[in-house]
Write a protein that holds these residues in place. Structure first.
Motif, PDB file in Angstrom:
ATOM      1  N   TYR A 158      70.168  31.150  19.969  1.00  0.00           N
ATOM      2  CA  TYR A 158      69.416  32.544  19.979  1.00  0.00           C
ATOM      3  C   TYR A 158      70.296  33.187  20.851  1.00  0.00           C
ATOM      4  N   PHE A 159      70.264  34.707  19.799  1.00  0.00           N
ATOM      5  CA  PHE A 159      71.493  35.447  20.178  1.00  0.00           C
ATOM      6  C   PHE A 159      70.658  36.743  20.802  1.00  0.00           C
ATOM      7  N   ILE A 160      69.918  37.013  21.086  1.00  0.00           N
ATOM      8  CA  ILE A 160      68.697  38.325  21.376  1.00  0.00           C
ATOM      9  C   ILE A 160      70.571  40.043  22.101  1.00  0.00           C
ATOM     10  N   ASN A 161      70.357  40.783  20.322  1.00  0.00           N
ATOM     11  CA  ASN A 161      71.711  41.638  20.300  1.00  0.00           C
ATOM     12  C   ASN A 161      70.967  43.029  20.682  1.00  0.00           C
ATOM     13  N   ASN A 162      71.176  43.008  21.901  1.00  0.00           N
ATOM     14  CA  ASN A 162      70.808  44.743  22.424  1.00  0.00           C
ATOM     15  C   ASN A 162      71.050  45.296  23.504  1.00  0.00           C
ATOM     16  N   ALA A 163      72.592  44.900  23.245  1.00  0.00           N
ATOM     17  CA  ALA A 163      73.119  46.291  23.707  1.00  0.00           C
ATOM     18  C   ALA A 163      73.242  47.500  22.805  1.00  0.00           C
ATOM     19  N   GLY A 164      73.640  48.670  23.372  1.00  0.00           N
ATOM     20  CA  GLY A 164      74.037  49.867  23.384  1.00  0.00           C
ATOM     21  C   GLY A 164      73.838  50.497  23.805  1.00  0.00           C
ATOM     22  N   SER A 165      73.680  52.606  23.663  1.00  0.00           N
ATOM     23  CA  SER A 165      74.086  53.618  23.880  1.00  0.00           C
ATOM     24  C   SER A 165      72.668  54.555  22.856  1.00  0.00           C
ATOM     25  N   LEU A 166      72.245  55.348  23.735  1.00  0.00           N
ATOM     26  CA  LEU A 166      71.744  56.828  22.861  1.00  0.00           C
ATOM     27  C   LEU A 166      72.614  57.736  22.365  1.00  0.00           C
ATOM     28  N   TRP A 203      80.623  31.180  15.758  1.00  0.00           N
ATOM     29  CA  TRP A 203      81.237  30.008  15.606  1.00  0.00           C
ATOM     30  C   TRP A 203      79.681  28.772  15.872  1.00  0.00           C
ATOM     31  N   ALA A 204      78.943  29.218  16.137  1.00  0.00           N
ATOM     32  CA  ALA A 204      77.385  28.960  15.454  1.00  0.00           C
ATOM     33  C   ALA A 204      76.843  27.803  14.559  1.00  0.00           C
ATOM     34  N   LYS A 205      78.373  27.777  13.981  1.00  0.00           N
ATOM     35  CA  LYS A 205      78.163  26.873  12.651  1.00  0.00           C
ATOM     36  C   LYS A 205      79.444  25.787  12.448  1.00  0.00           C
ATOM     37  N   GLU A 206      80.403  26.996  13.109  1.00  0.00           N
ATOM     38  CA  GLU A 206      82.010  26.421  12.847  1.00  0.00           C
ATOM     39  C   GLU A 206      82.389  25.493  13.930  1.00  0.00           C
ATOM     40  N   THR A 207      81.880  25.405  14.708  1.00  0.00           N
ATOM     41  CA  THR A 207      82.092  25.526  16.390  1.00  0.00           C
ATOM     42  C   THR A 207      80.834  24.508  16.928  1.00  0.00           C
ATOM     43  N   MET A 208      79.651  24.555  17.053  1.00  0.00           N
ATOM     44  CA  MET A 208      78.345  24.284  17.092  1.00  0.00           C
ATOM     45  C   MET A 208      77.920  22.947  16.832  1.00  0.00           C
ATOM     46  N   GLN A 209      78.122  22.968  15.073  1.00  0.00           N
ATOM     47  CA  GLN A 209      77.330  23.216  14.070  1.00  0.00           C
ATOM     48  C   GLN A 209      76.085  22.777  14.692  1.00  0.00           C
ATOM     49  N   CYS A 210      75.377  24.005  14.781  1.00  0.00           N
ATOM     50  CA  CYS A 210      73.561  23.467  15.323  1.00  0.00           C
ATOM     51  C   CYS A 210      72.722  24.258  14.197  1.00  0.00           C
ATOM     52  N   PRO A 211      72.167  23.043  14.780  1.00  0.00           N
ATOM     53  CA  PRO A 211      71.096  22.973  12.971  1.00  0.00           C
ATOM     54  C   PRO A 211      70.512  24.167  12.805  1.00  0.00           C
ATOM     55  N   LYS A 212      70.089  24.799  13.864  1.00  0.00           N
ATOM     56  CA  LYS A 212      69.142  26.242  14.179  1.00  0.00           C
ATOM     57  C   LYS A 212      69.942  27.716  14.369  1.00  0.00           C
ATOM     58  N   THR A 213      70.518  28.725  14.374  1.00  0.00           N
ATOM     59  CA  THR A 213      70.876  29.360  14.829  1.00  0.00           C
ATOM     60  C   THR A 213      69.548  30.829  14.517  1.00  0.00           C
ATOM     61  N   VAL A 214      69.710  31.186  15.815  1.00  0.00           N
ATOM     62  CA  VAL A 214      68.687  32.999  15.382  1.00  0.00           C
ATOM     63  C   VAL A 214      69.139  33.909  15.789  1.00  0.00           C
ATOM     64  N   VAL A 215      69.520  34.812  15.614  1.00  0.00           N
ATOM     65  CA  VAL A 215      70.099  36.568  15.468  1.00  0.00           C
ATOM     66  C   VAL A 215      68.765  37.477  15.532  1.00  0.00           C
ATOM     67  N   VAL A 216      68.753  38.054  16.745  1.00  0.00           N
ATOM     68  CA  VAL A 216      67.738  39.120  17.028  1.00  0.00           C
ATOM     69  C   VAL A 216      68.439  40.133  17.248  1.00  0.00           C
ATOM     70  N   ASN A 217      68.770  41.046  16.221  1.00  0.00           N
ATOM     71  CA  ASN A 217      68.949  42.628  16.768  1.00  0.00           C
ATOM     72  C   ASN A 217      68.216  43.284  16.468  1.00  0.00           C
ATOM     73  N   ILE A 218      68.487  43.980  18.307  1.00  0.00           N
ATOM     74  CA  ILE A 218      67.754  44.859  18.881  1.00  0.00           C
ATOM     75  C   ILE A 218      67.107  46.497  18.475  1.00  0.00           C
ATOM     76  N   SER A 219      66.169  46.319  17.272  1.00  0.00           N
ATOM     77  CA  SER A 219      66.096  47.897  16.574  1.00  0.00           C
ATOM     78  C   SER A 219      65.466  48.795  16.765  1.00  0.00           C
ATOM     79  N   SER A 220      64.705  49.469  16.166  1.00  0.00           N
ATOM     80  CA  SER A 220      64.261  50.980  16.356  1.00  0.00           C
ATOM     81  C   SER A 220      63.318  51.642  15.596  1.00  0.00           C
TER      82      SER A 220
END
Length: 239
Positions: A71-79, A114-131
């Motif tokens: 799981y990747f929670i993509n939260n970084a950002g600036s006003l 990276w998750a697909k090619e290196t880790m070959q992870c069965p399940k990857t979730v990306v969360v973009n913190i939106s607004s």
């Protein structure tokens, strides 16, 4: 939350002191669960010149582990600057958009690769913190709106690209708008001298508790209550 399998949480931010406060908060909240480890990595995601090198070093460190879910929670950002769009300085605009869009979108794309090619992870979730500002314009917040809108569409495109991929490496993407949170960023908005007068009353009241919004996000993710690529707002869940 009850964790059966071991979980490793990696926190990324530019301020080591704040990272360790968050680390301690997680340890205290989950003290009864011995299957969770929390590591901190002080990386300034706005520093584009060395960002790739720092992230690649971190991914190399993590690559030694075998996992069934990522799981990747993509939260970084600036006003960015708050005020009329016509007042925006070119250099300031470039710096804000590099941080809010270029850095954020590249991080999500690199994580999936990276998750697909290196880790070959069965399940990857990306969360973009939106607004809400990603889908509705607000006067005096044009830079922030532009950033959030661009991120939403990039992550929606990422979801479309991954939906037909082989079932063995499942990638899900969510644009989650957590609601107007009661945070330090909200205090910045309240104190901004050029905030549009129509918005000031909205920020004078008590806003959403971040813990409440985060708990709803966890529920959405673990019960998979979303369609990949969807923009989902905190208030949508309450309806």
């Amino acid at each position: 939350m009850t964790v059966q399998e071991p979980w490793k949480i990696c926190l990324l931010a530019r301020d080591p002191a704040t990272l360790h406060v968050t680390q301690q908060f997680i340890h205290d909240a989950l003290s009864s669960n011995q299957n969770i480890t929390v590591n901190c990595h002080a990386i300034d995601l706005s520093q584009m010149d060395n960002l790739s090198h720092r992230i690649e070093s971190l991914l190399a460190e993590l690559s030694s582990e075998s996992v069934s879910e990522l799981y990747f929670i993509n939260n970084a950002g600036s006003l960015g600057p708050i005020g009329p769009c016509r007042n925006t300085n070119l250099q300031e605009m470039r710096a804000v958009l590099d941080f809010n869009i270029t850095s954020a979108c590249w991080l999500s794309a690199r994580f999936v690769q990276w998750a697909k090619e290196t880790m070959q992870c069965p399940k990857t979730v990306v969360v973009n913190i939106s607004s809400l500002v990603a889908i509705q314009a607000f006067p005096s917040m044009g830079m922030y709106s532009a950033s959030k809108a661009a991120r939403d569409l990039f992550h929606a495109a990422l979801a479309l690209e991954e939906e037909d991929e082989e079932e063995g490496e499942h990638v899900l993407v969510l644009n989650y708008a957590p609601g107007p949170l009661e945070t330090d960023m909200t205090d910045q908005i309240r104190q901004a001298p050029l905030l549009d007068t129509s918005l000031r009353p909205h920020y004078q009241k008590q806003l959403v508790d971040p813990d409440d919004s985060a708990a709803k996000l966890v529920d959405i993710l673990f019960d998979q209550k979303f369609k990949s690529g969807q923009h989902l707002d905190y208030y949508d869940i309450l309806e």
